[in-house]
Design a protein around this motif. Sequence first.
Motif, PDB file in Angstrom:
ATOM      1  N   MET A 221      27.143  14.614 -14.974  1.00 51.41           N
ATOM      2  CA  MET A 221      26.791  15.217 -13.690  1.00 51.41           C
ATOM      3  C   MET A 221      25.933  14.264 -12.860  1.00 51.41           C
ATOM      4  O   MET A 221      26.129  14.120 -11.649  1.00 51.41           O
ATOM      5  CB  MET A 221      26.031  16.527 -13.922  1.00 51.41           C
ATOM      6  CG  MET A 221      25.596  17.236 -12.637  1.00 51.41           C
ATOM      7  SD  MET A 221      24.564  18.684 -12.983  1.00 51.41           S
ATOM      8  CE  MET A 221      23.075  17.897 -13.639  1.00 51.41           C
ATOM      9  N   TRP A 222      24.995  13.584 -13.528  1.00 50.37           N
ATOM     10  CA  TRP A 222      24.156  12.623 -12.808  1.00 50.37           C
ATOM     11  C   TRP A 222      24.991  11.501 -12.215  1.00 50.37           C
ATOM     12  O   TRP A 222      24.729  11.039 -11.107  1.00 50.37           O
ATOM     13  CB  TRP A 222      23.101  12.043 -13.749  1.00 50.37           C
ATOM     14  CG  TRP A 222      22.012  13.012 -14.102  1.00 50.37           C
ATOM     15  CD1 TRP A 222      21.608  14.100 -13.374  1.00 50.37           C
ATOM     16  CD2 TRP A 222      21.196  12.988 -15.270  1.00 50.37           C
ATOM     17  NE1 TRP A 222      20.591  14.759 -14.011  1.00 50.37           N
ATOM     18  CE2 TRP A 222      20.311  14.096 -15.185  1.00 50.37           C
ATOM     19  CE3 TRP A 222      21.118  12.163 -16.377  1.00 50.37           C
ATOM     20  CZ2 TRP A 222      19.366  14.379 -16.164  1.00 50.37           C
ATOM     21  CZ3 TRP A 222      20.177  12.430 -17.358  1.00 50.37           C
ATOM     22  CH2 TRP A 222      19.308  13.532 -17.253  1.00 50.37           C
ATOM     23  N   LEU A 223      26.002  11.049 -12.955  1.00 47.56           N
ATOM     24  CA  LEU A 223      26.864   9.986 -12.432  1.00 47.56           C
ATOM     25  C   LEU A 223      27.582  10.441 -11.163  1.00 47.56           C
ATOM     26  O   LEU A 223      27.728   9.672 -10.211  1.00 47.56           O
ATOM     27  CB  LEU A 223      27.874   9.550 -13.492  1.00 47.56           C
ATOM     28  CG  LEU A 223      27.329   8.640 -14.604  1.00 47.56           C
ATOM     29  CD1 LEU A 223      28.378   8.431 -15.684  1.00 47.56           C
ATOM     30  CD2 LEU A 223      26.874   7.298 -14.040  1.00 47.56           C
ATOM     31  N   GLU A 224      28.021  11.680 -11.152  1.00 43.42           N
ATOM     32  CA  GLU A 224      28.665  12.215  -9.948  1.00 43.42           C
ATOM     33  C   GLU A 224      27.680  12.211  -8.779  1.00 43.42           C
ATOM     34  O   GLU A 224      28.037  11.849  -7.647  1.00 43.42           O
ATOM     35  CB  GLU A 224      29.166  13.636 -10.208  1.00 43.42           C
ATOM     36  CG  GLU A 224      30.320  13.719 -11.192  1.00 43.42           C
ATOM     37  CD  GLU A 224      30.759  15.154 -11.436  1.00 43.42           C
ATOM     38  OE1 GLU A 224      30.185  16.071 -10.796  1.00 43.42           O
ATOM     39  OE2 GLU A 224      31.672  15.370 -12.264  1.00 43.42           O
ATOM     40  N   GLU A 225      26.443  12.597  -9.063  1.00 40.61           N
ATOM     41  CA  GLU A 225      25.430  12.645  -8.006  1.00 40.61           C
ATOM     42  C   GLU A 225      25.030  11.240  -7.558  1.00 40.61           C
ATOM     43  O   GLU A 225      24.762  11.010  -6.375  1.00 40.61           O
ATOM     44  CB  GLU A 225      24.208  13.422  -8.502  1.00 40.61           C
ATOM     45  CG  GLU A 225      24.502  14.897  -8.756  1.00 40.61           C
ATOM     46  CD  GLU A 225      23.314  15.631  -9.354  1.00 40.61           C
ATOM     47  OE1 GLU A 225      22.274  14.976  -9.605  1.00 40.61           O
ATOM     48  OE2 GLU A 225      23.424  16.852  -9.578  1.00 40.61           O
ATOM     49  N   ILE A 226      24.993  10.304  -8.508  1.00 38.86           N
ATOM     50  CA  ILE A 226      24.692   8.910  -8.152  1.00 38.86           C
ATOM     51  C   ILE A 226      25.763   8.375  -7.213  1.00 38.86           C
ATOM     52  O   ILE A 226      25.475   7.673  -6.233  1.00 38.86           O
ATOM     53  CB  ILE A 226      24.590   8.034  -9.419  1.00 38.86           C
ATOM     54  CG1 ILE A 226      23.358   8.420 -10.235  1.00 38.86           C
ATOM     55  CG2 ILE A 226      24.517   6.551  -9.050  1.00 38.86           C
ATOM     56  CD1 ILE A 226      23.318   7.801 -11.624  1.00 38.86           C
ATOM     57  N   ALA A 227      27.020   8.694  -7.518  1.00 36.58           N
ATOM     58  CA  ALA A 227      28.131   8.252  -6.670  1.00 36.58           C
ATOM     59  C   ALA A 227      28.007   8.810  -5.259  1.00 36.58           C
ATOM     60  O   ALA A 227      28.503   8.211  -4.298  1.00 36.58           O
ATOM     61  CB  ALA A 227      29.460   8.672  -7.296  1.00 36.58           C
ATOM     62  N   GLU A 228      27.320   9.945  -5.138  1.00 35.10           N
ATOM     63  CA  GLU A 228      27.122  10.561  -3.823  1.00 35.10           C
ATOM     64  C   GLU A 228      25.838  10.078  -3.158  1.00 35.10           C
ATOM     65  O   GLU A 228      25.508  10.507  -2.050  1.00 35.10           O
ATOM     66  CB  GLU A 228      27.091  12.084  -3.972  1.00 35.10           C
ATOM     67  CG  GLU A 228      28.425  12.665  -4.445  1.00 35.10           C
ATOM     68  CD  GLU A 228      28.323  14.139  -4.782  1.00 35.10           C
ATOM     69  OE1 GLU A 228      27.197  14.691  -4.710  1.00 35.10           O
ATOM     70  OE2 GLU A 228      29.356  14.745  -5.117  1.00 35.10           O
ATOM     71  N   GLY A 229      25.093   9.192  -3.861  1.00 33.64           N
ATOM     72  CA  GLY A 229      23.905   8.595  -3.258  1.00 33.64           C
ATOM     73  C   GLY A 229      22.580   9.180  -3.680  1.00 33.64           C
ATOM     74  O   GLY A 229      21.552   8.917  -3.035  1.00 33.64           O
ATOM     75  N   SER A 230      22.532   9.932  -4.764  1.00 28.80           N
ATOM     76  CA  SER A 230      21.286  10.572  -5.190  1.00 28.80           C
ATOM     77  C   SER A 230      20.390   9.600  -5.955  1.00 28.80           C
ATOM     78  O   SER A 230      20.727   9.160  -7.058  1.00 28.80           O
ATOM     79  CB  SER A 230      21.588  11.786  -6.071  1.00 28.80           C
ATOM     80  OG  SER A 230      20.393  12.299  -6.631  1.00 28.80           O
ATOM     81  N   ALA A 231      19.225   9.291  -5.383  1.00 35.20           N
ATOM     82  CA  ALA A 231      18.254   8.426  -6.052  1.00 35.20           C
ATOM     83  C   ALA A 231      17.599   9.154  -7.219  1.00 35.20           C
ATOM     84  O   ALA A 231      17.280   8.545  -8.252  1.00 35.20           O
ATOM     85  CB  ALA A 231      17.193   7.964  -5.059  1.00 35.20           C
TER      86      ALA A 231
END
Length: 201
Positions: free
Chosen positions: A7-17
């Motif tokens: 889930m974090w990887l998905e959010e990282i791909a969306e730009g989540s620091a």
Amino acid sequence: MNDHSAMWLEEIAEGSATAFRRFYDTHARLVYRLALQMTKDPAEAEELCQDIFMEVLHKAGQYDPARGSVEAWLAVRTRCRAMDRLRKRQRMAEAEWMEEALPETAWGEGQESVELAALRRVELEQVKEALQGIPPLQRMAVYGSYVEQRSHREMAELLNRPVGTVKSLIRYGIHNVRRRLDAMNGKEGGSSQHETFKARP
């Protein structure tokens, strides 16, 4: 290792620091440990670890859960990066290796004559050419074993091959180098007179 990693990887791909910080805190120790196993150098392992997480930051969207766990994905990326560094180190150290492989003592004590110096350069170029002419995995196995003094088990981890396969790669690599050196010197069969690659136990 952590149910939130994908889930974090998905959010990282969306730009989540925030997701990146959590992902880093969770997996940094694993990546560093793998990097250290492969490089045997804490400073280089730190650099490799930073490289991996920079990749994560920019390529998080490439993770496919259908192809394996997040930990396996990180391990593959770490190994690939380590292999890239080994190849780069191999190219940079090659000239020094050639000098060590054929030490000056082989030519006797004292200052070399112009003729001997020229002959020595020819020998160095022949060894270099012979190494470049063998299969890449054999070349890396020979380099890791003889230059970096890695154990067979360490090379097995780095090359992702069984220990028995690594031993065979080294043995065939040495054999092929000697054959190429013999061919360059017009020899047919028999053992090479080059002492650069003596069999290791």
